[in-house]
Design an enzyme around this catalytic site. Structure first.
Site, PDB file in Angstrom:
ATOM      1  N   GLU A 138       0.831  -1.217   0.000  1.00 42.50           N
ATOM      2  CA  GLU A 138       0.000   0.000   0.000  1.00 42.50           C
ATOM      3  C   GLU A 138       0.861   1.260   0.000  1.00 42.50           C
ATOM      4  OE1 GLU A 138      -2.935  -0.473  -0.766  1.00 42.50           O
ATOM      5  OE2 GLU A 138      -3.116  -2.584  -0.237  1.00 42.50           O
ATOM      6  N   HIS A 141       1.800   2.148  -3.390  1.00 39.87           N
ATOM      7  CA  HIS A 141       0.745   2.871  -4.124  1.00 39.87           C
ATOM      8  C   HIS A 141       0.886   4.387  -3.928  1.00 39.87           C
ATOM      9  CE1 HIS A 141      -1.987   0.010  -5.951  1.00 39.87           C
ATOM     10  NE2 HIS A 141      -2.096  -0.697  -4.852  1.00 39.87           N
TER      11      HIS A 141
END
Ligand code: Y12
Ligand code: CO
Length: 177
Positions: A138, A141
């Site tokens: 994450e 990202h």
């Protein structure tokens, strides 16, 4: 708040997310909407950029050993910074923005992060196992990096071929309906 998934090869996934400096109702509404979206999509992690908000916001909801996934396990992470990384671990990853594709990715085994919660309080988290892998996925990202960007040249080629086929089949399916 209605959220929409951004899927590869959308260029917006390459954007760098912006830091959060106001911890207000607007942020809380985004976090709540992201949680519902992740739950409905069977996700265990979601970054705001995947739902059209280029902000340093991510959620983690790792199931317990018995497979149960409850809101008690939800971690809301804002403005994360990795402070420690050790070891090596390989795990087969998937991503809601890259549907139907799973591949082994090598990452750090354990990490520590500093971050803020929804009220702006500073927190520390030491993570190992799937939580460590999901946090690294994450945080990537937030920097515009997808797990497919970490594949070797040949595995990336294989992915591009399979994904092209998947998009073609999906387009044909829509046409029939
Ligand atoms: C290991 C594993 C995953 C991560 C990052 C978080 N990734 C996810 O939460 C992926 C979820 C996912 C869910 C899917 O199911 C549905 O969309 C219903 C899925 O299936 C399809 O695309 C068809 C794919 C991914 C880090 C480390
Ligand atoms: Co992802």
């Amino acid at each position: 708040m209605k959220l929409k998934i951004v899927e590869y090869p959308d260029k917006r996934l390459k954007e760098k997310s912006r830091k959060i400096d106001i911890f207000d109702k607007k942020l809380h509404d985004l976090l709540d909407a992201m949680y519902l979206f992740m739950l409905e999509s069977n996700g265990i992690g979601l970054a705001a950029i995947q739902v059209e908000h280029a902000k340093e916001v991510l959620l983690l909801n790792i199931p317990l050993e018995d497979g149960e996934q409850t809101k008690d396990n939800l971690i809301e992470v804002i403005n994360p910074i990795i402070t420690k990384k050790e070891g090596e671990s390989t795990y087969q990853e998937g991503c809601l923005s890259v549907p139907e594709f799973y591949e082994d990715v090598k990452r750090y085994e354990t990490i520590s992060i500093n971050y803020q919660d929804r009220d702006g309080n500073t927190k520390t988290l030491d993570a190992d196992g799937l939580l460590s892998i999901a946090i690294q996925h994450e945080i990537d990202h937030l920097n515009g990096i997808l797990f497919i960007d970490k594949l070797s040249y040949s595995r990336r080629k294989k992915f591009e071929k399979e994904f092209k086929k998947y998009l073609k089949e999906r387009k044909n399916k829509k046409f029939i309906i």
